[in-house]
Design an enzyme around this catalytic site. Sequence first.
Site, PDB file in Angstrom:
ATOM      1  N   CYS A 124       7.268   3.755  -6.450  1.00  0.00           N
ATOM      2  CA  CYS A 124       7.396   5.179  -6.159  1.00  0.00           C
ATOM      3  C   CYS A 124       7.908   5.493  -4.752  1.00  0.00           C
ATOM      4  CB  CYS A 124       6.060   5.878  -6.434  1.00  0.00           C
ATOM      5  SG  CYS A 124       6.200   7.682  -6.550  1.00  0.00           S
ATOM      6  N   ASN A 126      -2.536   0.340  -5.273  1.00  0.00           N
ATOM      7  CA  ASN A 126      -1.552   0.788  -6.248  1.00  0.00           C
ATOM      8  C   ASN A 126      -0.612  -0.405  -6.449  1.00  0.00           C
ATOM      9  OD1 ASN A 126       0.466   2.037  -7.740  1.00  0.00           O
ATOM     10  ND2 ASN A 126       0.417   3.919  -6.541  1.00  0.00           N
ATOM     11  N   ASN A 150       5.622   8.098 -10.196  1.00  0.00           N
ATOM     12  CA  ASN A 150       5.007   9.345 -10.670  1.00  0.00           C
ATOM     13  C   ASN A 150       5.355  10.388  -9.612  1.00  0.00           C
ATOM     14  OD1 ASN A 150       2.345   8.984 -12.832  1.00  0.00           O
ATOM     15  ND2 ASN A 150       3.231   7.143 -11.939  1.00  0.00           N
ATOM     16  N   GLU A 160       4.875   3.269 -12.596  1.00  0.00           N
ATOM     17  CA  GLU A 160       3.714   3.225 -11.699  1.00  0.00           C
ATOM     18  C   GLU A 160       2.496   3.795 -12.429  1.00  0.00           C
ATOM     19  OE1 GLU A 160       2.576   5.339  -7.414  1.00  0.00           O
ATOM     20  OE2 GLU A 160       3.899   6.359  -8.836  1.00  0.00           O
ATOM     21  N   GLU A 220      -3.581   9.608  -2.835  1.00  0.00           N
ATOM     22  CA  GLU A 220      -3.430   8.145  -2.814  1.00  0.00           C
ATOM     23  C   GLU A 220      -4.067   7.527  -1.574  1.00  0.00           C
ATOM     24  OE1 GLU A 220       0.065   5.990  -4.235  1.00  0.00           O
ATOM     25  OE2 GLU A 220       0.976   7.953  -4.597  1.00  0.00           O
ATOM     26  N   LYS A 275       1.708  -1.321  -3.337  1.00  0.00           N
ATOM     27  CA  LYS A 275       2.465  -0.224  -2.713  1.00  0.00           C
ATOM     28  C   LYS A 275       2.152  -0.103  -1.228  1.00  0.00           C
ATOM     29  CE  LYS A 275       3.409   4.713  -3.581  1.00  0.00           C
ATOM     30  NZ  LYS A 275       3.071   5.822  -4.506  1.00  0.00           N
TER      31      LYS A 275
END
Length: 346
Positions: free
Chosen positions: A196, A110, A221, A47, A148, A128
């Site tokens: 993730c 993402n 991550n 990622e 995020e 994501k």
Amino acid sequence: MARTLIVAAAQVGAINKDTPKQEVVQRLIKLLHEAASKKVQLVVFPEIALTTFFPRYLFTSQEELDEFFEHGEDVTQSPDVKSLFDEAKSHGIDITLGYAERTPEGTGYNTCVHYSASEGKVISKYRKVHLPGTKEPFEDPEAINQLEKRYFEPGNLGFQAYRAPGLVPDAANKTSVKEGQSTAGKGDPILGMMICNDRRWPEAWRVYALQGVELITYGFNTGGNMAHLWGSKPMSPEEATREALFHSKLVQQANSYMNACFSISSARCGLDDGKYDLIAGSAIVSPEGHVMAEAKTTGDELVVAEIDLENCRQGKEKTFDFARHRRIETYGLIPRQTGIVEPELL
């Protein structure tokens, strides 16, 4: 019939905030060259693989923030990254790559893509869905932030499985199959991508499994010590890292088993800027939930295994034969409700 392929997780170690993308891309290419020497057919990168994990920082300058994103419709033509896709094409290796995407409309996602070497193009894109963290930084100046929700929108492409061509020889196709003949487990590999935090949500795996997915890939991550974010009980950094690694492996093994699919996880890990710790733990897991190969370091490392997609059939057709055993009439809360609603007090 055996349907084997050689796959790899390309784990990437520490990347500092000021590390140029070109420098990181050269590290990815070095891992790709190693993969070529081991006859790997598919490499999974982490990622946000091109930069440090920038959502830990609060940016007030849009220009500075945008340096961490890839812009334009086709990431394979991005000036900083094009050489990686060119190398993948020249070696005949498919890759999945995670990066921060800025759309022409200005929306941030993402994102990860699957680039097919045989097709010479991206054949699937995923954004994501389950964004962790907060929109505003924590008041505690010592806290490690995860912003995020500030920099990305939730993915809008869903969990769409896809077939990857050119990986398995003699795969069944539309012209080779007779009418009425079963094609289950005979065509090109069926893949799905996640990123993730998605790996922690069983709904994501199950949606893919209902499309017959045989291999799920994802990069991550994951902080080794995120006490403010998770609200966990006080523990030492060493204990927190062990707990994070345990949960990372737990969800991969359990969901691979419960959905009868292989999975590849690839970590962006190490100590960024000498202070931000990210766990390693990249792994390749079988449909029975066994770890076939895993990282031994917290730096750049290629984790390789040969997998046989035929091994998915037992779980899909016996233990978890969805068509015979699932009872969707009893699962009504799943699509209707997000948060917890407890029964009334006695």
